[in-house]
Design a protein around this motif. Sequence first.
Motif, short mmCIF file in Angstrom:
data_model
loop_
_atom_site.label_atom_id
_atom_site.label_comp_id
_atom_site.label_asym_id
_atom_site.label_seq_id
_atom_site.Cartn_x
_atom_site.Cartn_y
_atom_site.Cartn_z
N ALA A 237 -39.74 40.68 -23.91
CA ALA A 237 -39.00 40.32 -25.11
C ALA A 237 -39.81 40.59 -26.38
O ALA A 237 -39.26 40.99 -27.41
CB ALA A 237 -38.60 38.85 -25.05
N GLU A 238 -41.13 40.39 -26.30
CA GLU A 238 -41.98 40.63 -27.47
C GLU A 238 -42.10 42.12 -27.79
O GLU A 238 -42.09 42.52 -28.96
CB GLU A 238 -43.38 40.06 -27.21
CG GLU A 238 -43.45 38.54 -27.17
CD GLU A 238 -44.82 38.05 -26.70
OE1 GLU A 238 -45.73 38.90 -26.56
OE2 GLU A 238 -44.96 36.84 -26.47
N ARG A 239 -42.22 42.95 -26.76
CA ARG A 239 -42.57 44.36 -26.96
C ARG A 239 -41.37 45.31 -27.00
O ARG A 239 -41.44 46.36 -27.65
CB ARG A 239 -43.51 44.83 -25.84
CG ARG A 239 -44.83 44.07 -25.78
CD ARG A 239 -45.67 44.60 -24.61
NE ARG A 239 -46.90 43.85 -24.44
CZ ARG A 239 -47.80 44.11 -23.47
NH1 ARG A 239 -47.59 45.11 -22.62
NH2 ARG A 239 -48.90 43.38 -23.36
N PHE A 240 -40.30 44.96 -26.30
CA PHE A 240 -39.24 45.95 -26.09
C PHE A 240 -37.84 45.41 -26.39
O PHE A 240 -36.87 45.83 -25.76
CB PHE A 240 -39.29 46.48 -24.65
CG PHE A 240 -40.61 47.06 -24.26
CD1 PHE A 240 -41.07 48.23 -24.84
CD2 PHE A 240 -41.44 46.41 -23.34
CE1 PHE A 240 -42.29 48.77 -24.50
CE2 PHE A 240 -42.67 46.93 -23.00
CZ PHE A 240 -43.10 48.12 -23.58
N SER A 241 -37.73 44.52 -27.36
CA SER A 241 -36.41 44.00 -27.72
C SER A 241 -35.89 44.68 -28.98
O SER A 241 -36.66 45.07 -29.86
CB SER A 241 -36.47 42.48 -27.93
OG SER A 241 -37.32 42.17 -29.02
N ASP A 242 -34.58 44.83 -29.06
CA ASP A 242 -33.92 45.33 -30.25
C ASP A 242 -33.67 44.17 -31.22
O ASP A 242 -33.83 43.00 -30.84
CB ASP A 242 -32.60 46.00 -29.86
CG ASP A 242 -32.82 47.34 -29.18
OD1 ASP A 242 -33.86 47.98 -29.46
OD2 ASP A 242 -31.97 47.75 -28.37
N PRO A 243 -33.27 44.47 -32.46
CA PRO A 243 -33.04 43.39 -33.42
C PRO A 243 -32.04 42.33 -32.96
O PRO A 243 -32.12 41.18 -33.38
CB PRO A 243 -32.51 44.14 -34.66
CG PRO A 243 -33.17 45.49 -34.57
CD PRO A 243 -33.20 45.80 -33.10
N ASP A 244 -31.10 42.72 -32.09
CA ASP A 244 -30.13 41.74 -31.59
C ASP A 244 -30.66 40.94 -30.40
O ASP A 244 -29.93 40.12 -29.82
CB ASP A 244 -28.81 42.42 -31.22
CG ASP A 244 -28.96 43.44 -30.10
OD1 ASP A 244 -30.09 43.62 -29.58
OD2 ASP A 244 -27.95 44.07 -29.73
N GLY A 245 -31.91 41.18 -30.01
CA GLY A 245 -32.53 40.41 -28.93
C GLY A 245 -32.37 41.01 -27.56
O GLY A 245 -32.99 40.54 -26.60
N ARG A 246 -31.57 42.05 -27.41
CA ARG A 246 -31.41 42.67 -26.09
C ARG A 246 -32.59 43.58 -25.80
O ARG A 246 -33.22 44.13 -26.70
CB ARG A 246 -30.09 43.44 -26.01
CG ARG A 246 -28.87 42.50 -26.13
CD ARG A 246 -27.56 43.23 -25.92
NE ARG A 246 -27.41 43.71 -24.56
CZ ARG A 246 -27.03 42.96 -23.53
NH1 ARG A 246 -26.79 41.67 -23.69
NH2 ARG A 246 -26.89 43.48 -22.33
#
Length: 304
Positions: A237-246
């Motif tokens: 979640a810290e390294r590879f999430s988009d602005p919408d959290g996915r």
Amino acid sequence: MSSLVFDRALYRRRLGRALAAGYPDFLLARCAGDLEERLSAVLRRFGLAADLGSALPLAAPALRGKAEAVLRLAENPDAGGGSAADLIGDLEALPFAAASLDLAASLLSLHAVNDLPGALVQIRRSLRPDGLFIGCLLAGQSLTELRQVLLSAEVEATGGASPRVAPFADLRDLGSLLQRAGFALPVVDSESVTVRYGDLFALLRDLRAMGWANALLERSRKPLRRSVLLRAAELYAERFSDPDGRLRATFEIVWLSGWAPHESQQKPLRPGSAKARLADALGVPEIGTGEKPGGEKTGGEGER
């Protein structure tokens, strides 16, 4: 040290369970559509075609559009998709006679063989002269995000790590393998597909549902600790999430194609056999090797 990478028996058992439970076809369906598009550019008909090991019978429509007859080779007795396979066999021991096929295709199965060079040699031998092989497999940066976070989380928790994600072949290596296998006119290209998930556990569920859980021979036989999984989820979640959290998961799909050699195929020209100069065609003066415009010589070293 063994050169084997995968526990193939375990892989086939897991694939069988995945097929029985309703294998999700989102990547395979995409590849089947790409196969149809790629074959549409081939302006000829084939006699006998074979689908080599695709988990579901999704390649058949594209192959039927180009061939008089189609065989399906499945690696598991439960062939999936409600369609019985014509043959049950192993991609590392193809049951086809030499020069018996005109067209061979494979969707997302060759990345799980131990001897990919040998499998490609067998495919080439099974083709009649001027027969075509076209297929795709996971390669390159596939699942790089998952590999990184599992490694980091396990090192944090235990000070070491065991392999959790299969190694994938490099794009440049695959081109060389086609040539070594004896294919003429080899072509390799790749497409990076990003699939987004709500969390790490949704990705892991999809991988299990496709039979792609860890089947490495050198895998740890101990279950991954819950604390390691939770930490991996945090890192993802810290390294590879988009602005919408996915969360993003990369699947690099590499396409391979090549022809069984035939005398009718185009051959590269011998060096020095050209009958016209490029400079004449472009209407510019020819500059010799080691010369600059104006006749000055260039040196072996220089400054930027």
